[in-house]
Scaffold this active site. Structure first.
Site, PDB file in Angstrom:
ATOM      1  N   LEU A  98       0.843  -1.207   0.000  1.00 40.83           N
ATOM      2  CA  LEU A  98       0.000   0.000   0.000  1.00 40.83           C
ATOM      3  C   LEU A  98       0.876   1.254   0.000  1.00 40.83           C
ATOM      4  O   LEU A  98       1.988   1.246   0.541  1.00 40.83           O
ATOM      5  CB  LEU A  98      -0.919  -0.016   1.226  1.00 40.83           C
ATOM      6  CG  LEU A  98      -1.910  -1.197   1.259  1.00 40.83           C
ATOM      7  CD1 LEU A  98      -2.499  -1.373   2.651  1.00 40.83           C
ATOM      8  CD2 LEU A  98      -3.014  -1.019   0.214  1.00 40.83           C
ATOM      9  N   HIS A 114       3.500 -11.334   9.415  1.00 39.98           N
ATOM     10  CA  HIS A 114       4.565 -11.742   8.498  1.00 39.98           C
ATOM     11  C   HIS A 114       5.194 -13.039   9.021  1.00 39.98           C
ATOM     12  O   HIS A 114       5.499 -13.148  10.214  1.00 39.98           O
ATOM     13  CB  HIS A 114       5.626 -10.634   8.426  1.00 39.98           C
ATOM     14  CG  HIS A 114       6.712 -10.945   7.443  1.00 39.98           C
ATOM     15  ND1 HIS A 114       6.517 -10.855   6.081  1.00 39.98           N
ATOM     16  CD2 HIS A 114       7.979 -11.392   7.617  1.00 39.98           C
ATOM     17  CE1 HIS A 114       7.633 -11.219   5.464  1.00 39.98           C
ATOM     18  NE2 HIS A 114       8.533 -11.551   6.363  1.00 39.98           N
ATOM     19  N   ASP A 150       7.366  -4.543   5.556  1.00 39.00           N
ATOM     20  CA  ASP A 150       7.678  -5.378   6.727  1.00 39.00           C
ATOM     21  C   ASP A 150       8.605  -4.685   7.733  1.00 39.00           C
ATOM     22  O   ASP A 150       9.477  -5.335   8.332  1.00 39.00           O
ATOM     23  CB  ASP A 150       8.302  -6.711   6.285  1.00 39.00           C
ATOM     24  CG  ASP A 150       7.374  -7.500   5.371  1.00 39.00           C
ATOM     25  OD1 ASP A 150       6.153  -7.367   5.517  1.00 39.00           O
ATOM     26  OD2 ASP A 150       7.874  -8.238   4.512  1.00 39.00           O
TER      27      ASP A 150
HETATM   28  C1  GRF Z   1       0.732 -16.380   5.982  1.00 38.80           C
HETATM   29  O1  GRF Z   1       1.871 -17.150   6.228  1.00 38.80           O
HETATM   30  C2  GRF Z   1       1.027 -14.917   6.206  1.00 38.80           C
HETATM   31  O2  GRF Z   1       1.895 -14.693   7.273  1.00 38.80           O
HETATM   32  C3  GRF Z   1       1.697 -14.548   4.914  1.00 38.80           C
HETATM   33  O3  GRF Z   1       0.961 -15.228   3.933  1.00 38.80           O
HETATM   34  C4  GRF Z   1       0.365 -16.390   4.507  1.00 38.80           C
HETATM   35  C5  GRF Z   1      -1.095 -16.274   4.271  1.00 38.80           C
HETATM   36  O4  GRF Z   1      -1.789 -17.395   4.661  1.00 38.80           O
HETATM   37  N1  GRF Z   1       1.796 -13.116   4.758  1.00 38.80           N
HETATM   38  P1  GRF Z   1      -3.365 -17.402   4.730  1.00 38.80           P
HETATM   39  O5  GRF Z   1      -3.864 -16.830   3.392  1.00 38.80           O
HETATM   40  O6  GRF Z   1      -3.790 -16.548   5.878  1.00 38.80           O
HETATM   41  O7  GRF Z   1      -3.743 -18.832   4.894  1.00 38.80           O
END
Ligand code: GRF
Length: 192
Positions: A98, A114, A150
């Site tokens: 974003l 993350h 991040d």
């Molecule tokens: C998770 O590991 C999140 O931390 C990362 O992408 C993945 C998404 O998983 N950013 P979900 O779509 O919530 O199952």
């Protein structure tokens, strides 16, 4: 912007791009009495996001935006968020970055999960990078979103030991389990 505390649950939007296991977990969490948020809107940058099905099963409004032009997408999203009186945003596997302008409008009210022990392994492929670097620990971090990827202030972090038997897939599964505990805990922390 309203303050984040109060008796009423804060209206929240979850932004996704994929499977949506964190979304599902957040919806379930939001339904417990003590939860400070309600999930009122699901936003995705792609109609292929499997997680969109949770909008139907939990009867939550959903909307897909084309991010071909970031500025236009964000303008449309902002109007919808205002219309729906959304006051908090959780990014959960959302694959778009974003703009600073958008983030400023929700200053301190956008958080992300993350799958690494930030500041280690920002960006993609965190699990294979952790294994390649022979890290002893893996984990996940919930943090505030800023314009730098991040990099916002950490809210909570959780870690596990990487086993010699782990590959990126087994590690991702283990970390995802941690994520499902950490995200609600981080939200409770913010609103406490
Ligand atoms: C998770 O590991 C999140 O931390 C990362 O992408 C993945 C998404 O998983 N950013 P979900 O779509 O919530 O199952």
């Amino acid at each position: 912007m309203e303050k984040l505390t109060g008796l009423k649950k804060t209206k929240t939007a979850v932004f996704i791009s994929g499977t949506g296991s964190n979304l599902k977990n957040l919806i379930k969490f939001s339904k417990i009495k003590e939860a400070p948020i309600s999930i009122d809107l699901i936003i995705s940058n792609t109609s292929l996001a499997k997680g969109l099905r949770f909008a139907d099963s939990f009867k939550i409004k959903k909307k897909v935006f084309d991010f071909g032009n970031l500025k236009i997408a964000e303008k449309k999203i902002y109007s919808l968020l205002k219309k729906e009186r959304i006051n908090f945003i959780c990014l959960a596997g959302f694959m778009k970055v974003l703009s600073e302008e958008f983030i400023k409008k929700f200053d301190g009210k956008i958080i992300n999960i993350h799958p690494s022990l930030l500041p280690r392994h920002k960006g993609l492929n965190t699990h294979s990078r952790a294994i390649k670097k022979k890290d002893r620990f893996a984990g996940c971090t919930v943090h505030y979103v800023t314009a730098t990827l991040d990099s916002g202030k950490k809210i909570l972090q959780s870690k596990i030991k990487i086993s010699v038997k782990d590959n990126p897939d087994t590690l991702a599964k283990k970390v995802l389990k941690l994520e499902h505990k950490l995200y609600p805990a981080a939200i409770m922390k913010i609103f406490s």
